[in-house]
Design a protein around this motif. Structure first.
Motif, PDB file in Angstrom:
ATOM      1  N   ARG A 102       0.830  -1.206   0.000  1.00  0.00           N
ATOM      2  CA  ARG A 102       0.000   0.000   0.000  1.00  0.00           C
ATOM      3  C   ARG A 102       0.862   1.252   0.000  1.00  0.00           C
ATOM      4  O   ARG A 102       0.572   2.228  -0.709  1.00  0.00           O
ATOM      5  CB  ARG A 102      -0.913  -0.011   1.232  1.00  0.00           C
ATOM      6  CG  ARG A 102      -1.840   1.186   1.352  1.00  0.00           C
ATOM      7  CD  ARG A 102      -2.763   1.298   0.168  1.00  0.00           C
ATOM      8  NE  ARG A 102      -3.747   2.357   0.350  1.00  0.00           N
ATOM      9  CZ  ARG A 102      -4.389   2.955  -0.640  1.00  0.00           C
ATOM     10  NH1 ARG A 102      -4.163   2.602  -1.899  1.00  0.00           N
ATOM     11  NH2 ARG A 102      -5.264   3.906  -0.400  1.00  0.00           N
ATOM     12  N   PHE A 103       1.935   1.238   0.774  1.00  0.00           N
ATOM     13  CA  PHE A 103       2.866   2.377   0.844  1.00  0.00           C
ATOM     14  C   PHE A 103       3.448   2.684  -0.529  1.00  0.00           C
ATOM     15  O   PHE A 103       3.440   3.826  -0.990  1.00  0.00           O
ATOM     16  CB  PHE A 103       3.976   2.043   1.841  1.00  0.00           C
ATOM     17  CG  PHE A 103       5.039   3.088   1.959  1.00  0.00           C
ATOM     18  CD1 PHE A 103       4.951   4.106   2.890  1.00  0.00           C
ATOM     19  CD2 PHE A 103       6.166   3.050   1.133  1.00  0.00           C
ATOM     20  CE1 PHE A 103       5.946   5.069   3.000  1.00  0.00           C
ATOM     21  CE2 PHE A 103       7.159   4.002   1.227  1.00  0.00           C
ATOM     22  CZ  PHE A 103       7.046   5.019   2.171  1.00  0.00           C
ATOM     23  N   ILE A 104       3.971   1.639  -1.185  1.00  0.00           N
ATOM     24  CA  ILE A 104       4.576   1.812  -2.503  1.00  0.00           C
ATOM     25  C   ILE A 104       3.532   2.278  -3.513  1.00  0.00           C
ATOM     26  O   ILE A 104       3.804   3.145  -4.356  1.00  0.00           O
ATOM     27  CB  ILE A 104       5.238   0.505  -2.964  1.00  0.00           C
ATOM     28  CG1 ILE A 104       6.432   0.153  -2.062  1.00  0.00           C
ATOM     29  CG2 ILE A 104       5.688   0.608  -4.411  1.00  0.00           C
ATOM     30  CD1 ILE A 104       7.577   1.140  -2.112  1.00  0.00           C
ATOM     31  N   GLU A 105       2.331   1.735  -3.429  1.00  0.00           N
ATOM     32  CA  GLU A 105       1.269   2.133  -4.349  1.00  0.00           C
ATOM     33  C   GLU A 105       0.939   3.622  -4.211  1.00  0.00           C
ATOM     34  O   GLU A 105       0.805   4.336  -5.208  1.00  0.00           O
ATOM     35  CB  GLU A 105       0.011   1.311  -4.082  1.00  0.00           C
ATOM     36  CG  GLU A 105      -1.184   1.719  -4.940  1.00  0.00           C
ATOM     37  CD  GLU A 105      -2.473   1.044  -4.508  1.00  0.00           C
ATOM     38  OE1 GLU A 105      -3.529   1.367  -5.086  1.00  0.00           O
ATOM     39  OE2 GLU A 105      -2.433   0.204  -3.590  1.00  0.00           O
ATOM     40  N   LEU A 106       0.824   4.095  -2.979  1.00  0.00           N
ATOM     41  CA  LEU A 106       0.436   5.489  -2.753  1.00  0.00           C
ATOM     42  C   LEU A 106       1.488   6.463  -3.261  1.00  0.00           C
ATOM     43  O   LEU A 106       1.159   7.576  -3.674  1.00  0.00           O
ATOM     44  CB  LEU A 106       0.178   5.731  -1.258  1.00  0.00           C
ATOM     45  CG  LEU A 106      -1.078   5.085  -0.684  1.00  0.00           C
ATOM     46  CD1 LEU A 106      -1.126   5.266   0.828  1.00  0.00           C
ATOM     47  CD2 LEU A 106      -2.326   5.680  -1.330  1.00  0.00           C
ATOM     48  N   GLN A 110       0.690   5.707 -10.635  1.00  0.00           N
ATOM     49  CA  GLN A 110       0.242   6.939 -11.282  1.00  0.00           C
ATOM     50  C   GLN A 110      -1.273   7.094 -11.248  1.00  0.00           C
ATOM     51  O   GLN A 110      -1.791   8.202 -11.347  1.00  0.00           O
ATOM     52  CB  GLN A 110       0.739   6.972 -12.729  1.00  0.00           C
ATOM     53  CG  GLN A 110       0.743   8.368 -13.340  1.00  0.00           C
ATOM     54  CD  GLN A 110       1.535   8.427 -14.634  1.00  0.00           C
ATOM     55  OE1 GLN A 110       1.789   7.418 -15.268  1.00  0.00           O
ATOM     56  NE2 GLN A 110       1.951   9.614 -15.026  1.00  0.00           N
ATOM     57  N   GLU A 111      -2.006   5.974 -11.093  1.00  0.00           N
ATOM     58  CA  GLU A 111      -3.467   6.032 -11.109  1.00  0.00           C
ATOM     59  C   GLU A 111      -4.046   6.136  -9.709  1.00  0.00           C
ATOM     60  O   GLU A 111      -4.959   6.938  -9.465  1.00  0.00           O
ATOM     61  CB  GLU A 111      -4.020   4.784 -11.812  1.00  0.00           C
ATOM     62  CG  GLU A 111      -3.536   4.610 -13.245  1.00  0.00           C
ATOM     63  CD  GLU A 111      -3.957   5.754 -14.139  1.00  0.00           C
ATOM     64  OE1 GLU A 111      -5.034   6.339 -13.894  1.00  0.00           O
ATOM     65  OE2 GLU A 111      -3.204   6.081 -15.087  1.00  0.00           O
ATOM     66  N   THR A 112      -3.546   5.349  -8.777  1.00  0.00           N
ATOM     67  CA  THR A 112      -4.111   5.317  -7.423  1.00  0.00           C
ATOM     68  C   THR A 112      -3.210   5.976  -6.385  1.00  0.00           C
ATOM     69  O   THR A 112      -3.541   5.977  -5.198  1.00  0.00           O
ATOM     70  CB  THR A 112      -4.374   3.861  -7.008  1.00  0.00           C
ATOM     71  OG1 THR A 112      -3.138   3.123  -7.067  1.00  0.00           O
ATOM     72  CG2 THR A 112      -5.393   3.208  -7.928  1.00  0.00           C
ATOM     73  N   GLY A 113      -2.068   6.516  -6.811  1.00  0.00           N
ATOM     74  CA  GLY A 113      -1.162   7.217  -5.905  1.00  0.00           C
ATOM     75  C   GLY A 113      -0.747   8.553  -6.491  1.00  0.00           C
ATOM     76  O   GLY A 113      -1.434   9.106  -7.351  1.00  0.00           O
ATOM     77  N   ILE A 114       0.385   9.079  -6.015  1.00  0.00           N
ATOM     78  CA  ILE A 114       0.828  10.392  -6.485  1.00  0.00           C
ATOM     79  C   ILE A 114       1.874  10.293  -7.593  1.00  0.00           C
ATOM     80  O   ILE A 114       2.357  11.301  -8.089  1.00  0.00           O
ATOM     81  CB  ILE A 114       1.367  11.255  -5.323  1.00  0.00           C
ATOM     82  CG1 ILE A 114       2.481  10.533  -4.553  1.00  0.00           C
ATOM     83  CG2 ILE A 114       0.240  11.623  -4.379  1.00  0.00           C
ATOM     84  CD1 ILE A 114       3.061  11.367  -3.418  1.00  0.00           C
ATOM     85  N   ASP A 170       5.236   0.122 -13.191  1.00  0.00           N
ATOM     86  CA  ASP A 170       4.692  -0.638 -14.308  1.00  0.00           C
ATOM     87  C   ASP A 170       5.237  -0.158 -15.652  1.00  0.00           C
ATOM     88  O   ASP A 170       4.485   0.194 -16.569  1.00  0.00           O
ATOM     89  CB  ASP A 170       3.167  -0.569 -14.300  1.00  0.00           C
ATOM     90  CG  ASP A 170       2.537  -1.622 -15.218  1.00  0.00           C
ATOM     91  OD1 ASP A 170       3.198  -2.631 -15.479  1.00  0.00           O
ATOM     92  OD2 ASP A 170       1.394  -1.411 -15.669  1.00  0.00           O
ATOM     93  N   GLY A 171       6.567  -0.116 -15.741  1.00  0.00           N
ATOM     94  CA  GLY A 171       7.188   0.264 -17.003  1.00  0.00           C
ATOM     95  C   GLY A 171       7.462   1.749 -17.146  1.00  0.00           C
ATOM     96  O   GLY A 171       8.224   2.160 -18.029  1.00  0.00           O
ATOM     97  N   ARG A 172       6.845   2.561 -16.314  1.00  0.00           N
ATOM     98  CA  ARG A 172       7.105   4.005 -16.357  1.00  0.00           C
ATOM     99  C   ARG A 172       8.465   4.251 -15.699  1.00  0.00           C
ATOM    100  O   ARG A 172       8.712   3.780 -14.598  1.00  0.00           O
ATOM    101  CB  ARG A 172       5.994   4.753 -15.607  1.00  0.00           C
ATOM    102  CG  ARG A 172       6.157   6.265 -15.565  1.00  0.00           C
ATOM    103  CD  ARG A 172       4.903   6.898 -14.972  1.00  0.00           C
ATOM    104  NE  ARG A 172       4.518   6.280 -13.728  1.00  0.00           N
ATOM    105  CZ  ARG A 172       4.979   6.661 -12.531  1.00  0.00           C
ATOM    106  NH1 ARG A 172       5.869   7.640 -12.442  1.00  0.00           N
ATOM    107  NH2 ARG A 172       4.569   6.066 -11.437  1.00  0.00           N
TER     108      ARG A 172
END
Length: 223
Positions: A102-106, A110-114, A170-172
């Motif tokens: 969750r930390f890494i996602e936030l 790019q869609e669900t985080g900053i 994800d590739g970015r």
């Protein structure tokens, strides 16, 4: 609506006011444009919380404005992000697997985080490390025969966190800015050679070349 991240510590608080160029922002009349404030503040309990929308209004001297326009192209912004440090990596490793994800996602999704796209990495230890360390602590090793090409110290701490961020992107691409706080102690001037203090200049004259080669070895090891 313009979005900005506003942070504050202790009782302090930071704020940003922007005056739209020529009274408009993306076609919005001057009096109707506002900035969405996202705040993290120690005392208020806000954690990336959306607060009130701050309207753009003339409440300061004209000389203190920030003029935003896309008419003139200036320098390119490489990205926005934060620092990968040993301290932050150890705290991250102490989280549950669910909270690690969750930390890494936030931070990096790019869609669900900053959507962070830039990370700073310290070469050798820094002030956010548990102890001082380098990847070649053998005195006078000018050929870097004992350089740790596996960067084992970082492989146990920061590199897993960096890899998790890259996977979340994800590739970015996530650009990395690497900077040292100190060369290995043996490369520094003074009788009391240590990484936590330096004379001026701190680097020995006969260590200029080996310190440059150290950078190259570190980059190859991280690749």
């Amino acid at each position: 609506v313009a979005s900005y991240l506003v942070t504050g510590g202790g009782a302090g608080r930071a704020a940003l006011r922007v005056e739209p160029h020529l009274g408009t922002m993306k076609g919005v009349p001057f009096g109707e444009a506002c900035a969405q404030v996202v705040e993290t503040h120690k005392n208020s309990g806000h954690r990336l919380s959306e607060t009130t929308c701050v309207p753009f209004e003339m409440d300061y001297a004209a000389l203190n404005t920030i003029d935003i326009t896309n008419a003139d192209l200036g320098q390119e912004v490489v990205g926005f992000g934060g620092a990968f440090t040993e301290a932050s990596a150890l705290v991250w490793q102490g989280l549950s697997e669910k909270n690690q994800k969750r930390f890494i996602e936030l931070y990096f999704n790019q869609e669900t985080g900053i959507g962070f796209s830039l990370g700073r990495v310290h070469i050798n230890s820094c002030d956010f490390s548990v102890n001082s360390y380098s990847f070649d602590d053998v005195p006078e090793d000018f050929d870097l025969k004992y350089f740790d090409h596996s960067v084992n110290h970082d492989a146990r701490t920061m590199i897993p966190m960096i890899k998790a961020a890259m996977e979340e992107a994800d590739g970015r691409p996530i650009n990395m800015l690497a900077s040292p706080w100190s060369p290995p102690a043996w490369m520094k001037r003074g009788k009391d050679q240590k990484m936590t203090g330096s004379e001026k200049p701190g680097l020995r004259r006969d260590c200029h070349d080996v310190w440059a080669n150290y950078f190259s070895r570190w980059i190859d090891a991280y690749k």
